[in-house]
Design an enzyme around this catalytic site. Structure first.
Site, PDB file in Angstrom:
ATOM      1  N   LYS A 121       0.683  -9.641  -1.902  1.00 51.21           N
ATOM      2  CA  LYS A 121       0.179  -8.572  -2.980  1.00 51.21           C
ATOM      3  C   LYS A 121       1.336  -7.915  -3.249  1.00 51.21           C
ATOM      4  O   LYS A 121       1.593  -6.770  -2.431  1.00 51.21           O
ATOM      5  CB  LYS A 121      -1.012  -7.748  -2.323  1.00 51.21           C
TER       6      LYS A 121
ATOM      7  N   CYS B  80       0.746  -1.276   0.031  1.00 60.30           N
ATOM      8  CA  CYS B  80      -0.006   0.110  -0.133  1.00 60.30           C
ATOM      9  C   CYS B  80       0.841   1.164  -0.113  1.00 60.30           C
ATOM     10  O   CYS B  80       1.573   1.445   0.719  1.00 60.30           O
ATOM     11  CB  CYS B  80      -0.914  -0.023   1.204  1.00 60.30           C
TER      12      CYS B  80
HETATM   13  C1  LIG Z   1     -10.283   3.298  -2.989  1.00 59.94           C
HETATM   14  C2  LIG Z   1      -9.467   2.202  -3.112  1.00 59.94           C
HETATM   15  C3  LIG Z   1      -8.886   1.493  -1.915  1.00 59.94           C
HETATM   16  C4  LIG Z   1      -7.941   0.392  -1.768  1.00 59.94           C
HETATM   17  N1  LIG Z   1      -7.839  -0.080  -0.714  1.00 59.94           N
HETATM   18  C5  LIG Z   1      -6.912  -1.256  -0.701  1.00 59.94           C
HETATM   19  C6  LIG Z   1      -6.599  -2.062   0.276  1.00 59.94           C
HETATM   20  O1  LIG Z   1      -6.837  -1.852   1.482  1.00 59.94           O
HETATM   21  N2  LIG Z   1      -5.697  -3.077   0.482  1.00 59.94           N
HETATM   22  C7  LIG Z   1      -4.967  -3.057  -0.714  1.00 59.94           C
HETATM   23  O2  LIG Z   1      -4.186  -4.335  -0.854  1.00 59.94           O
HETATM   24  N3  LIG Z   1      -5.188  -2.677  -2.000  1.00 59.94           N
HETATM   25  C8  LIG Z   1      -6.359  -1.589  -1.852  1.00 59.94           C
HETATM   26  N4  LIG Z   1      -6.516  -0.865  -3.007  1.00 59.94           N
HETATM   27  C9  LIG Z   1      -5.994  -1.394  -4.453  1.00 59.94           C
HETATM   28  C10 LIG Z   1      -6.982  -2.280  -5.059  1.00 59.94           C
HETATM   29  O3  LIG Z   1      -7.142  -3.610  -4.585  1.00 59.94           O
HETATM   30  C11 LIG Z   1      -6.211  -2.767  -6.456  1.00 59.94           C
HETATM   31  O4  LIG Z   1      -5.026  -3.411  -6.313  1.00 59.94           O
HETATM   32  C12 LIG Z   1      -5.989  -1.398  -7.436  1.00 59.94           C
HETATM   33  O5  LIG Z   1      -7.025  -0.425  -7.329  1.00 59.94           O
HETATM   34  C13 LIG Z   1      -5.740  -1.808  -8.896  1.00 59.94           C
HETATM   35  O6  LIG Z   1      -6.899  -2.503  -9.402  1.00 59.94           O
HETATM   36  P1  LIG Z   1      -8.004  -1.382 -10.092  1.00 59.94           P
HETATM   37  O7  LIG Z   1      -7.475  -0.602 -11.181  1.00 59.94           O
HETATM   38  O8  LIG Z   1      -9.089  -2.446 -10.788  1.00 59.94           O
HETATM   39  O9  LIG Z   1      -8.703  -0.820  -9.220  1.00 59.94           O
HETATM   40  C14 LIG Z   1      -7.606   0.120  -3.170  1.00 59.94           C
HETATM   41  C15 LIG Z   1      -7.918   0.762  -4.182  1.00 59.94           C
HETATM   42  C16 LIG Z   1      -8.850   1.946  -4.245  1.00 59.94           C
HETATM   43  C17 LIG Z   1      -9.262   2.549  -5.560  1.00 59.94           C
END
Ligand SMILES: Cc1cc2nc3c(=O)[nH]c(=O)nc-3n(C[C@H](O)[C@H](O)[C@H](O)COP(=O)(O)O)c2cc1C
Length: 286
Positions: free
Chosen positions: A152, A118
């Site tokens: 991750k 993160c």
């Molecule tokens: C609002 C938001 C909150 C997120 N919170 C977390 C989290 O708590 N833990 C985590 O490992 N990834 C978190 N992510 C990352 C997502 O799980 C994902 O890896 C990332 O957004 C890429 O995928 P996408 O483009 O389909 O959103 C978050 C992403 C967003 C947009």
């Protein structure tokens, strides 16, 4: 088909959609938002910025902490009709080990995901950005549970494939990628950082090409399953991630636009033939 951690609040969705959510759950397994040992408020607002092709978030991992999660969230998440994967993040290896032991001991939990990536929290970068740090973290927690461990990965690493390999060699059962890329937006008038956390994580279609390349290079370096994500919003894009080497995919930002996106994309995916499985064109048949 999974959700990206932190992008689908199943407890709030059940309040909004009632039993229809359970009857038509959008994912085949559910990944919780990342939890930490102590409760966290998260970053000051504003926490979101919309880009032409995605989001920048600076949420900062607000959560009830381990005790609060086990007491109030876990029983509700256990009612979902799919296996539960709990995402954990520790600020030290020992803290991570405590989380893995406590969460892994619960029968309701099928697997754990280690969030070493993160980018919104200062110390989050360290473990996942470096193969040696990642290996040390996985080695430390590996003996705390027999349940599968997913690591991750962060895309904000010089060599994500080397980090993935280190995670595998230290005992990870799968890797997932990508988490968000570090980004920034300025207030249009003041030119000061818009987000309360100053910087944030970029997600959505804007990062898809980067995610696809990282999934391909990680898949070439590891034998364990790869869960691919980053900007997927259609079945055809999901096929690309599978063709690049992913064995499962996750949907993140798209679920904010369409809470049923997981189910829709899975249906689109099922209607498409995967590369290598379609019949050869007539001209190449001998
Ligand atoms: C609002 C938001 C909150 C997120 N919170 C977390 C989290 O708590 N833990 C985590 O490992 N990834 C978190 N992510 C990352 C997502 O799980 C994902 O890896 C990332 O957004 C890429 O995928 P996408 O483009 O389909 O959103 C978050 C992403 C967003 C947009």
């Amino acid at each position: 088909m999974l959700n990206g951690s932190g992008t689908f609040d199943a407890i709030a969705a059940r309040r909004a959609f009632g039993e229809a959510l359970i009857e038509q759950f959008p994912f085949d397994a559910f990944v919780s938002k990342t939890i930490t040992r102590e409760p966290r408020q998260g970053n000051p607002p504003p926490r979101l910025w919309e880009t032409p092709a995605g989001l920048i978030n600076s949420i900062g991992l607000p959560n009830k902490g381990l005790a609060g999660f086990l007491e109030s969230d876990l029983p509700q998440l256990a009612e979902l009709p799919v296996p539960l994967i709990v995402s954990v993040m520790g600020f030290s290896r020992d803290e991570l080990a405590q989380l893995v032991a406590a969460v892994g001991a619960r029968d309701e939990v099928a697997m754990l995901e280690l969030n070493v990536s993160c980018p919104n929290v200062e110390t989050g970068l360290v473990m996942g950005a470096d193969p040696v740090e990642t290996a040390a973290a996985v080695e430390r927690v590996r003996s705390e549970t027999e349940k599968p461990l997913i690591v991750k990965l962060t895309p904000n690493a010089a060599n994500p494939a080397a980090v993935a390999r280190a995670a595998q060699d230290a005992g990870a059962d799968a890797v997932s990628l990508v988490n968000t890329l570090k980004g920034m937006a300025l207030h249009p008038q003041t030119r000061q950082p818009w987000l309360g956390g100053r910087t944030g994580g970029v997600s959505g279609p804007a990062i898809r090409a980067i995610a696809l390349e990282q999934v391909a290079s990680v898949s070439a370096r590891v034998e364990i399953p790869v869960i691919g994500m980053g900007g997927i919003s259609t079945g055809r894009q999901a096929v690309d991630f599978l063709a690049a080497g992913a064995t499962a995919i996750a949907i993140g930002t798209e679920s904010f636009r369409d809470p049923a996106a997981g189910r829709r994309i899975a249906a689109e995916l099922a209607s498409l033939s995967l590369p290598g499985t379609e019949p050869a064109p007539a001209s190449t048949v001998v």
